[in-house]
Scaffold this active site. Structure first.
Site, PDB file in Angstrom:
ATOM      1  CB  SER A  49      26.511  14.502   0.636  1.00  0.00           C
ATOM      2  OG  SER A  49      26.511  15.544   1.548  1.00  0.00           O
TER       3      SER A  49
ATOM      4  CD  GLU B 113      15.672   9.256   2.986  1.00  0.00           C
ATOM      5  OE1 GLU B 113      16.692   9.913   3.554  1.00  0.00           O
ATOM      6  OE2 GLU B 113      14.450   9.228   3.696  1.00  0.00           O
TER       7      GLU B 113
ATOM      8  CG  ASP C  97      -9.916   4.452   4.600  1.00  0.00           C
ATOM      9  OD1 ASP C  97      -9.916   5.539   4.810  1.00  0.00           O
ATOM     10  OD2 ASP C  97     -10.810   3.627   4.576  1.00  0.00           O
ATOM     11  N   GLY C  98      -5.694   2.292   3.772  1.00  0.00           N
ATOM     12  CA  GLY C  98      -4.389   1.819   3.974  1.00  0.00           C
ATOM     13  C   GLY C  98      -3.349   2.453   3.256  1.00  0.00           C
TER      14      GLY C  98
ATOM     15  CG  LEU D 295      -1.943  -1.197   1.273  1.00  0.00           C
ATOM     16  CD1 LEU D 295      -2.846  -1.251   2.303  1.00  0.00           C
ATOM     17  CD2 LEU D 295      -2.999  -1.155  -0.231  1.00  0.00           C
TER      18      LEU D 295
ATOM     19  CG  PHE E  71      19.906   7.257   4.802  1.00  0.00           C
ATOM     20  CD1 PHE E  71      19.755   6.599   6.094  1.00  0.00           C
ATOM     21  CD2 PHE E  71      20.493   8.253   4.709  1.00  0.00           C
ATOM     22  CE1 PHE E  71      20.385   7.229   6.955  1.00  0.00           C
ATOM     23  CE2 PHE E  71      21.127   9.068   5.594  1.00  0.00           C
ATOM     24  CZ  PHE E  71      21.248   8.581   7.057  1.00  0.00           C
TER      25      PHE E  71
ATOM     26  CG  ASN F 152     -13.586   1.056   2.281  1.00  0.00           C
ATOM     27  OD1 ASN F 152     -12.974   1.153   3.542  1.00  0.00           O
ATOM     28  ND2 ASN F 152     -13.293   0.602   1.428  1.00  0.00           N
TER      29      ASN F 152
END
Length: 741
Positions: free
Chosen positions: A461, A488, A233-234, A194, A515, A263
């Site tokens: 950087s 990221e 919603d997720g 999601l 990262f 919903n």
């Protein structure tokens, strides 16, 4: 907010899928442009995918079809709309039921907005899903994929036939359990985790805005399409969605329209248990235009009016909050988490059929629904023909721009582009590979019209700034430096969308290598969906020094080497960096990671662009007969250490081969004969050295060899001190070589 007043279809003729009367294309010559059909240059098809034939439409056919299309739309009544919507619902119900697996709730609730998008709003050609100027649709809530499959089936896409619907989620099916762009023509991006889909949609919209700014002319709007996305919603809860929606608002992506399936149900129950924020207020603060459709179940005119309003807003993206009922129509399971991820069951299916007045057998599409939707094939062909004619006129007036746009669409690289890559000699000054990378980035940007990218607030950087271009911003979208900010995960997924928009768009993105942990989900989807993103990852080891173990990658090389369909490069100097970029540009269905140093490294003798392209190759060797006493294998900054160790061993009379392993994956692709020439099986005395985890190195050094590396976290100190304390030294390599030989 959307008006609740009733609108007839004829009052809302905003559908771009209708050819306009009096269009200049009617008198323009037909452009035979096979590379634009998405066939020969289709970027995102696996080898098993069927080639879709191009459809040609004559001038006379075009006029007839255009007139018929307008008449059909104006006569569309509520009955056929309702019947079409229920067809979508029951195709989803039946497919999930037959598979005994899937998610019927979202398709049942979102069928009205899906119908309006595919039947009344979006422009596309079902017989050529890769037509360049099509509107893009993304189902970010990918678990509800039967909604999209049902829509593709009704719209006439060859990729989703009735037999495909009946094989949903089965081995070899063309319609898998979540949307996959490489399996199903008509699916733009791969979604499921999601938040990835909304991020991809932002990338698609970035691509459209950028290309429109570069190539459209006052007398020729050659790039003009929308990106539509449905998220749930997720998706809203996932942090990535906030990252990318923040950027979408900042960039003013006016051709991005997101439908929020409101919903109020999650897998664990009502969203009240964990998600109570004011989503509309949040999106307004992010710079979005927000509309609320209160009745997403049957409020067709409300949905139409909302889309019309959204299209009138040109300077910001729009979120249409559509309040729906999950599992709409099911008497006992609607508005319940139980309908989210499992079939209704035979009794409830029958009850739903009775409730919605659906007397048909499973997978049946009523004839009047078929007839209604059948117009999309001729309309889509006419749209593509019209665009091809427009492009032909554009090419006559703007030859240089047309050539660049054609390269971006087809992915055909300009002749001789690789000559722009810099080369180095041992006399060239030592430099960090991040700096050498910047030289390559700027060289490529001069010759590749679709090359663009940026960093997660670390451009100075990561050394990723394209010096000849400005920043892509709301008012300067023609520029090629993307400022992602400290986002990221969003950055990675946006680049996936850019890469999947057009084969010749080559996005790169950058941060510190450690990262990648913050963006791994997007990188995995990049590999899965065959999106050729280039990841510029600097500060690749303990060599970054004093920032310490939070910033020092250890396990990262090994983890990406374990990931399918991604190239993990660790170049040692300028030539290998250029070689990595050459491969990365050419491998458009495989993403590439370049792990680059912060510290300066020498330009080594024996390295080459050609060698790097093989993944592993011999840098130096004083033996004969392909049988050295010992083989030293290095990567990146440690290749220099291997070379120094070899010199010491040679002084003691040893014959030593030094091998650079720039990319394991490319080496694995080489022939058995080539690999035997580099690592002969008769030579078991092998030592590898890499400032990272030793996991996986046994594959190359064997049971009798030794892998020197770091299997714990790093430390905060000057780089030279850390290397010495961890035993990443020439002395350690010499000792290991003597031990194994």
């Amino acid at each position: 907010m959307a008006s609740s007043s009733s609108l007839t279809l004829s009052q809302v003729i905003f559908s771009p899928s209708l050819p306009r009367h009096g269009s200049s294309s009617s008198s323009s010559p037909s452009l035979s442009f096979s590379t634009f059909s998405g066939l020969k240059s289709t970027p995102f098809t696996s080898s098993h995918r069927r080639i879709l034939p191009s459809t040609t439409v004559t001038k006379q056919q075009f006029s007839v079809r255009a007139s018929a299309a307008v008449e059909t739309l104006e006569k569309t009544d509520a009955a056929i709309v309702e019947k079409s919507v229920n067809t979508i619902r029951f195709l989803a119900i039946d497919a999930v039921e037959k598979a005994n697996s899937g998610h019927p709730g979202l398709p049942m609730g979102c069928a009205p907005m899906g119908h309006i998008l595919y039947d009344e709003v979006m422009k596309y050609n079902p017989k050529n899903p890769y037509w360049f100027n099509r509107d893009r649709f993304v189902l970010s809530a990918g678990h509800g994929c039967m909604l999209q499959y049902a829509l593709l089936h009704l719209a006439g896409y060859d990729s989703v036939q009735e037999d495909d619907l009946k094989s949903f989620r089965q081995w070899g099916s063309r319609i898998p359990g979540h949307p996959e762009n490489f399996e199903t023509p008509g699916v733009e991006v791969t979604t499921g985790p999601l938040g990835q889909g909304i991020a991809n949609a932002v990338g698609l919209a970035v691509a459209e805005k950028h290309l429109a700014a570069r190539f459209n002319k006052p007398d020729a709007e050659i790039v003009d399409h929308y990106t539509y996305v449905i998220l749930g919603d997720g998706c809203q809860m996932e942090g990535i969605s906030n990252e990318v929606c923040s950027l979408a608002g900042h960039w003013g992506l006016g051709k991005l329209i997101a439908f929020y399936d409101d919903n109020h149900i999650s897998i664990d129950g009502d969203t009240e248990i964990a998600f109570t924020e004011d989503v509309s207020a949040r999106f307004e603060s992010l710079g979005w235009h927000v509309i609320w459709v209160k009745n997403g179940n049957t409020g067709y005119d409300e949905i139409r009016a909302a889309i019309k309003e959204a299209k009138a807003v040109k300077d910001k993206p729009t979120m249409i909050k559509v309040t729906t009922t999950i599992g709409f129509g099911s008497p006992n399971k609607a508005n319940s988490y139980s309908v989210h991820g499992s079939g209704l069951g035979a009794k409830e299916v029958e009850a739903t059929r009775n409730n919605l007045g659906w007397p048909y057998e499973p997978f049946h599409v009523p004839e009047d629904v078929k007839s209604h939707w059948s117009r999309h094939t001729p309309e889509g062909a006419a749209l593509e023909t019209e665009w091809n004619a427009k492009f032909a006129e554009y090419e006559k007036k703007y030859a240089e721009e047309a050539a660049d746009l054609k390269s971006i669409i087809t992915g055909e690289l300009p002749a001789g582009w690789e000559k722009a890559l810099p080369t180095y000699t041992p006399e060239s000054p030592a430099d960090a590979t991040r700096n050498l990378s910047q030289q390559n980035l700027n060289a490529l940007a001069k010759v590749l019209p679709g090359f663009l990218g940026g960093s997660a607030d670390l451009a100075s950087s990561n050394m990723t700034l394209l010096k000849m271009f400005g920043d892509f911003q709301k008012n300067t979208p023609e520029e090629r430096n993307l400022r992602f900010g400290v986002r990221e995960h969003g950055m990675g997924a946006i680049c996936n969308g850019i890469a999947l928009h057009s084969l010749g768009l080559i996005p790169y993105c950058a941060t510190f290598f450690v990262f990648t942990d913050y963006m791994r989900g997007a990188m995995r989807i990049s590999a899965l969906s065959e999106a050729g993103v280039i990841y510029v990852m600097t500060h690749d080891s303990i060599g970054l020094g004093e920032d310490g173990p939070t910033h020092q990658p250890i396990e990262h090389l090994a983890s990406f080497r374990a990931m399918p369909n991604i190239l993990m490069f660790r170049p040692a100097d300028g030539n290998e960096t250029a070689g990595a970029y050459k491969v990365a540009v050419l491998k458009r269905k495989t993403p590439s990671i370049l792990a680059l140093s912060r510290q300066k490294l020498p330009q080594l003798a024996g390295t080459s662009i050609e060698g790097a392209a093989k993944g592993g190759y011999i840098v130096s060797d004083n033996s004969s007969g392909n049988k050295p006493d010992v083989i030293l294998i290095g990567t990146g900054s440690e290749l220099e250490i291997a070379v120094k160790a070899a010199e010491e061993l040679k002084k003691e009379g040893k014959t030593v081969r030094v091998v650079s392993f720039v990319c394991w994956e490319l080496y694995d692709e080489q022939s058995a004969e080539y690999k035997e020439s580099v690592l002969p099986s008769s030579v078991t005395a092998r030592v590898s050295i890499e400032a990272g985890s030793t996991f996986g190195w046994q594959k190359f050094v064997g049971d009798k060899g030794k892998a020197i590396g770091i299997d714990g976290f790093g430390a905060s100190a000057p780089a030279d001190k850390i290397y010495k304390e961890f035993g990443i030294t020439a002395e350690a390599v010499v000792a290991a070589a003597k031990q194994v030989s």
